[in-house]
Each structure stands twice: as C-alpha cells, then as structure tokens.
Design a protein around this motif. Structure first.
Motif, mmCIF file in Angstrom:
data_model
loop_
_atom_site.group_PDB
_atom_site.id
_atom_site.type_symbol
_atom_site.label_atom_id
_atom_site.label_comp_id
_atom_site.label_asym_id
_atom_site.label_seq_id
_atom_site.Cartn_x
_atom_site.Cartn_y
_atom_site.Cartn_z
ATOM 1 N N ASP A 193 -120.359 10.748 -92.748
ATOM 2 C CA ASP A 193 -120.723 9.337 -92.859
ATOM 3 C C ASP A 193 -119.840 8.585 -91.874
ATOM 4 O O ASP A 193 -118.646 8.384 -92.095
ATOM 5 C CB ASP A 193 -120.497 8.829 -94.280
ATOM 6 C CG ASP A 193 -121.074 7.436 -94.491
ATOM 7 O OD1 ASP A 193 -120.745 6.535 -93.682
ATOM 8 O OD2 ASP A 193 -121.858 7.235 -95.437
ATOM 9 N N MET A 194 -120.429 8.202 -90.757
ATOM 10 C CA MET A 194 -119.649 7.657 -89.649
ATOM 11 C C MET A 194 -119.021 6.307 -89.976
ATOM 12 O O MET A 194 -117.928 5.983 -89.495
ATOM 13 C CB MET A 194 -120.517 7.593 -88.397
ATOM 14 C CG MET A 194 -120.940 8.975 -87.919
ATOM 15 S SD MET A 194 -121.859 8.908 -86.376
ATOM 16 C CE MET A 194 -122.157 10.667 -86.095
ATOM 17 N N TYR A 195 -119.705 5.523 -90.780
ATOM 18 C CA TYR A 195 -119.145 4.236 -91.212
ATOM 19 C C TYR A 195 -117.805 4.443 -91.916
ATOM 20 O O TYR A 195 -116.821 3.742 -91.658
ATOM 21 C CB TYR A 195 -120.130 3.539 -92.134
ATOM 22 C CG TYR A 195 -119.573 2.356 -92.897
ATOM 23 C CD1 TYR A 195 -119.626 1.074 -92.366
ATOM 24 C CD2 TYR A 195 -119.000 2.518 -94.164
ATOM 25 C CE1 TYR A 195 -119.124 -0.020 -93.072
ATOM 26 C CE2 TYR A 195 -118.497 1.438 -94.873
ATOM 27 C CZ TYR A 195 -118.556 0.175 -94.323
ATOM 28 O OH TYR A 195 -118.056 -0.888 -95.019
ATOM 29 N N TRP A 196 -117.762 5.421 -92.822
ATOM 30 C CA TRP A 196 -116.532 5.643 -93.580
ATOM 31 C C TRP A 196 -115.434 6.243 -92.717
ATOM 32 O O TRP A 196 -114.245 5.994 -92.938
ATOM 33 C CB TRP A 196 -116.819 6.530 -94.791
ATOM 34 C CG TRP A 196 -117.608 5.832 -95.860
ATOM 35 C CD1 TRP A 196 -118.890 6.113 -96.241
ATOM 36 C CD2 TRP A 196 -117.181 4.733 -96.675
ATOM 37 N NE1 TRP A 196 -119.280 5.252 -97.243
ATOM 38 C CE2 TRP A 196 -118.257 4.406 -97.526
ATOM 39 C CE3 TRP A 196 -116.004 4.008 -96.758
ATOM 40 C CZ2 TRP A 196 -118.173 3.375 -98.461
ATOM 41 C CZ3 TRP A 196 -115.925 2.974 -97.690
ATOM 42 C CH2 TRP A 196 -116.999 2.669 -98.523
ATOM 43 N N VAL A 197 -115.804 7.052 -91.732
ATOM 44 C CA VAL A 197 -114.805 7.590 -90.811
ATOM 45 C C VAL A 197 -114.143 6.449 -90.038
ATOM 46 O O VAL A 197 -112.914 6.382 -89.927
ATOM 47 C CB VAL A 197 -115.450 8.616 -89.847
ATOM 48 C CG1 VAL A 197 -114.427 9.066 -88.801
ATOM 49 C CG2 VAL A 197 -115.970 9.824 -90.616
ATOM 50 N N VAL A 198 -114.960 5.529 -89.507
ATOM 51 C CA VAL A 198 -114.440 4.383 -88.772
ATOM 52 C C VAL A 198 -113.625 3.476 -89.693
ATOM 53 O O VAL A 198 -112.565 2.964 -89.320
ATOM 54 C CB VAL A 198 -115.592 3.606 -88.103
ATOM 55 C CG1 VAL A 198 -115.088 2.291 -87.516
ATOM 56 C CG2 VAL A 198 -116.241 4.455 -87.011
ATOM 57 N N THR A 199 -114.095 3.297 -90.921
ATOM 58 C CA THR A 199 -113.384 2.447 -91.879
ATOM 59 C C THR A 199 -111.988 2.999 -92.166
ATOM 60 O O THR A 199 -111.056 2.233 -92.443
ATOM 61 C CB THR A 199 -114.203 2.334 -93.178
ATOM 62 O OG1 THR A 199 -115.396 1.585 -92.913
ATOM 63 C CG2 THR A 199 -113.430 1.636 -94.279
ATOM 64 N N ALA A 200 -111.825 4.315 -92.085
ATOM 65 C CA ALA A 200 -110.510 4.925 -92.286
ATOM 66 C C ALA A 200 -109.653 4.879 -91.026
ATOM 67 O O ALA A 200 -108.531 5.399 -91.014
ATOM 68 C CB ALA A 200 -110.679 6.372 -92.740
ATOM 69 N N GLY A 201 -110.180 4.250 -89.946
ATOM 70 C CA GLY A 201 -109.415 4.142 -88.716
ATOM 71 C C GLY A 201 -109.486 5.378 -87.846
ATOM 72 O O GLY A 201 -108.618 5.598 -86.996
ATOM 73 N N GLN A 202 -110.516 6.209 -88.052
ATOM 74 C CA GLN A 202 -110.648 7.456 -87.326
ATOM 75 C C GLN A 202 -111.824 7.413 -86.342
ATOM 76 O O GLN A 202 -112.710 6.561 -86.445
ATOM 77 C CB GLN A 202 -110.852 8.608 -88.316
ATOM 78 C CG GLN A 202 -109.692 8.793 -89.284
ATOM 79 C CD GLN A 202 -108.425 9.248 -88.590
ATOM 80 O OE1 GLN A 202 -108.433 10.222 -87.845
ATOM 81 N NE2 GLN A 202 -107.320 8.550 -88.827
ATOM 82 N N ASP A 203 -111.825 8.347 -85.409
ATOM 83 C CA ASP A 203 -112.840 8.440 -84.372
ATOM 84 C C ASP A 203 -113.810 9.568 -84.715
ATOM 85 O O ASP A 203 -113.419 10.742 -84.730
ATOM 86 C CB ASP A 203 -112.153 8.719 -83.038
ATOM 87 C CG ASP A 203 -113.116 8.743 -81.858
ATOM 88 O OD1 ASP A 203 -114.336 8.874 -82.077
ATOM 89 O OD2 ASP A 203 -112.640 8.627 -80.713
ATOM 90 N N PRO A 204 -115.075 9.265 -84.976
ATOM 91 C CA PRO A 204 -116.048 10.315 -85.312
ATOM 92 C C PRO A 204 -116.139 11.406 -84.252
ATOM 93 O O PRO A 204 -116.266 12.589 -84.576
ATOM 94 C CB PRO A 204 -117.363 9.549 -85.442
ATOM 95 C CG PRO A 204 -116.972 8.159 -85.814
ATOM 96 C CD PRO A 204 -115.684 7.915 -85.077
ATOM 97 N N ILE A 205 -116.085 11.014 -82.981
ATOM 98 C CA ILE A 205 -116.212 11.998 -81.903
ATOM 99 C C ILE A 205 -115.078 13.012 -81.960
ATOM 100 O O ILE A 205 -115.298 14.229 -81.832
ATOM 101 C CB ILE A 205 -116.236 11.307 -80.529
ATOM 102 C CG1 ILE A 205 -117.482 10.432 -80.390
ATOM 103 C CG2 ILE A 205 -116.187 12.337 -79.405
ATOM 104 C CD1 ILE A 205 -117.491 9.550 -79.149
ATOM 105 N N GLU A 206 -113.865 12.542 -82.163
ATOM 106 C CA GLU A 206 -112.723 13.448 -82.176
ATOM 107 C C GLU A 206 -112.799 14.437 -83.337
ATOM 108 O O GLU A 206 -112.429 15.610 -83.197
ATOM 109 C CB GLU A 206 -111.415 12.651 -82.227
ATOM 110 C CG GLU A 206 -111.130 11.878 -80.950
ATOM 111 C CD GLU A 206 -111.149 12.760 -79.716
ATOM 112 O OE1 GLU A 206 -110.535 13.848 -79.747
ATOM 113 O OE2 GLU A 206 -111.799 12.382 -78.714
#
Length: 289
Positions: A193-206
C-alpha cells in the motif's frame, strides 16, 4: 474487526524526504507504459456495496476497472452470492476477481478452496497491527507461511497488505524487514500500500528494489497536499491524481521490480464514493509513465 476501526495512522517526520524521493528516485528507463488491467479494492465502496452489490460492480465496470479485489463484508467475500455465481456475474461484466482481503485465522481452508475454484490469484491478510515485541512479527511470519501452504494446495497465493506501522522503526528495526526475511518467497507475497509507505516517510521504489519480486500487488491512493504528518492523524487520502504522491516515477519502475497487480483504493472521500473512484479510474487509465 471492521477495517474502519483500525485504519489509524501515526505521523512521520520525513514527509518531505519521502515525497521527494518518490518523485526523484524513479527516472523512467525509456519504456513508457500504462496500467493494462486496473483493479479496485471493493472496500473503497464500503457504504454503497452492501446495499446493491451487483449495481455497484456494474458501475465499476463502466468506469473502466478490469480487476476486482474483494474483502470480507457481512455477507462474505462474494457479497451474498456463491463463489461460482459471483464469478459468473463478474464474467458478464468483463471483470475478473483476482484477490480478496480476508481473515486468514478463521475457516481459511474453506476460503482458499472457494477462491481457487474460481481462478482467483490471491487471498490477503489486510491487517496485523503494531506488535508489542519484534518476536511477535516473527510469529506472524510463521502464520503467513502456514497460510501460504494452504493457498498453494488450492492453486493460489497468500499475501500481506501493509499499513504504516511496519515501515516505522521499532526497537531499532523495521517490522517489514522481519516479515520479509521470515516468510518463504515460494509461499508468501506482499501487497504494497504505497500511501502507507509514504505516510511512514519511506520510499516505495527503494523498498521494491530491496525486495525485488516480493511485492506483487499494490494499492494506489493519493495523499492530500500540504498535510503535515502527525501521530494519530485522520486519514489524509484523496482522489488519485489530485494529491502529493507522484505515481509516474513509481509505476515506471514497479513492473521491472516485480509488480503485477495495480489496485486503486479510496479510503477518504471528498465527494460521493462512486464519483471518487470514477475520477481515479479516469486518471490512472490515462496515466502514461
């Protein structure tokens, strides 16, 4: 437990870093593409769907969705229909049910058999929750492997869908790392879930690069612009294409990193839910990356 009760978020101090890395870290390789078979998580229509399952599915087909990811409502994954009747109706609309979120700790043998019988690809754990100890994530990984074995017997696969808690450091480690490293790739995949990855301050691509070919499905939803990350904040998602997450660079790399299923999920609404997912489909079906 109703998913609405536990979709609570905690903030991250790395908002700017996360969004910047999503936008800058995914330069296209020159192979421009589009989403071929856009999916939707039916939880997006959680208020409308129980009232008229067939009518809602018909509208989703008209919006340009091709694949469906269900979830367990009051009438089960197939919304008051048998698994075969549900598939027949989906076939008549040109839709395919590829996956469903469900409780893998309750009557899972039956669920896996029903899913396999109609050609579904996945059953997915939608929620684990922040665990008290890191060893608890290892135990969860063991449970996922067992669920994966049951799925394998029925010709389908098992996956886990993340929220932000597994992408936040806990006792010096990322719980997501523990789940990835302690699950058997032959049995367990992951739905990012890319929204939650970004919300945690992380980069989905990485993360897709770190665990290439492990993230096979994704949830696409956007985040409102200029919203600070705060612990316990209300859901800040918005109509895809109107927020702060730049999906072009992310999707440009996702396929080469193992992504196979692209599923819109709408959690918060700025207008009628059906109007939100209609706009989301129009945006994603025309997105070239």
């Amino acid at each position: 437990m109703d998913r609405k009760d536990f979709l609570k978020m905690s903030g991250g101090a790395a908002l700017g870093m996360a969004l910047a890395s999503c936008g800058a870290g995914g330069k296209s390789t020159g192979n421009r593409g589009t989403i071929k078979n856009l999916g939707i998580q039916l939880y997006s229509l959680r208020d409308d769907l129980p009232k008229d399952p067939k009518g809602v599915l018909k509208k989703l087909a008209s919006f340009g969705y091709k694949e469906i990811e269900s979830y367990e409502g009051a009438n089960g994954m197939f919304w008051g229909m048998s698994n075969t009747d549900f598939k027949k109706y989906m076939d008549s609309l040109g839709l395919t049910i590829v996956s469903s979120h469900c409780d893998h700790k309750k009557d899972f043998e039956r669920k896996a058999a029903e899913a396999g019988a109609i050609g579904m690809k996945y059953l997915i754990c939608p929620w684990l929750g922040k665990q008290r100890r890191l060893d608890d994530y290892k135990k969860a990984a063991e449970d996922f492997n067992k669920a994966g074995e049951i799925c394998q017997k029925n010709g389908i696969r098992f996956a886990y869908h993340n929220h932000d808690y597994s992408f936040r450091v806990q006792d010096t480690q990322y719980p997501q790392d523990i789940l990835m490293k302690n699950t058997d790739p032959a049995l367990v995949d992951f739905e990012m879930d890319m929204y939650w990855v970004v919300t945690a301050g992380q980069d989905p691509i990485e993360w897709m690069k770190k665990y290439k070919w492990r993230f096979k499905l994704c949830h696409i939803k956007d985040r409102k612009k200029d919203t600070p990350f705060k612990e316990g904040e209300p859901n800040q998602s918005c109509i895809v294409g109107k927020g702060s997450i730049d999906y072009k660079p992310i999707l440009a790399q996702a396929k080469n990193l193992g992504m196979q299923r692209y599923i819109l999920e709408q959690e918060a609404y700025e207008k009628a839910p059906l109007d939100c997912v209609k706009e989301g489909a129009a945006y994603l079906n025309n997105l070239v990356f």
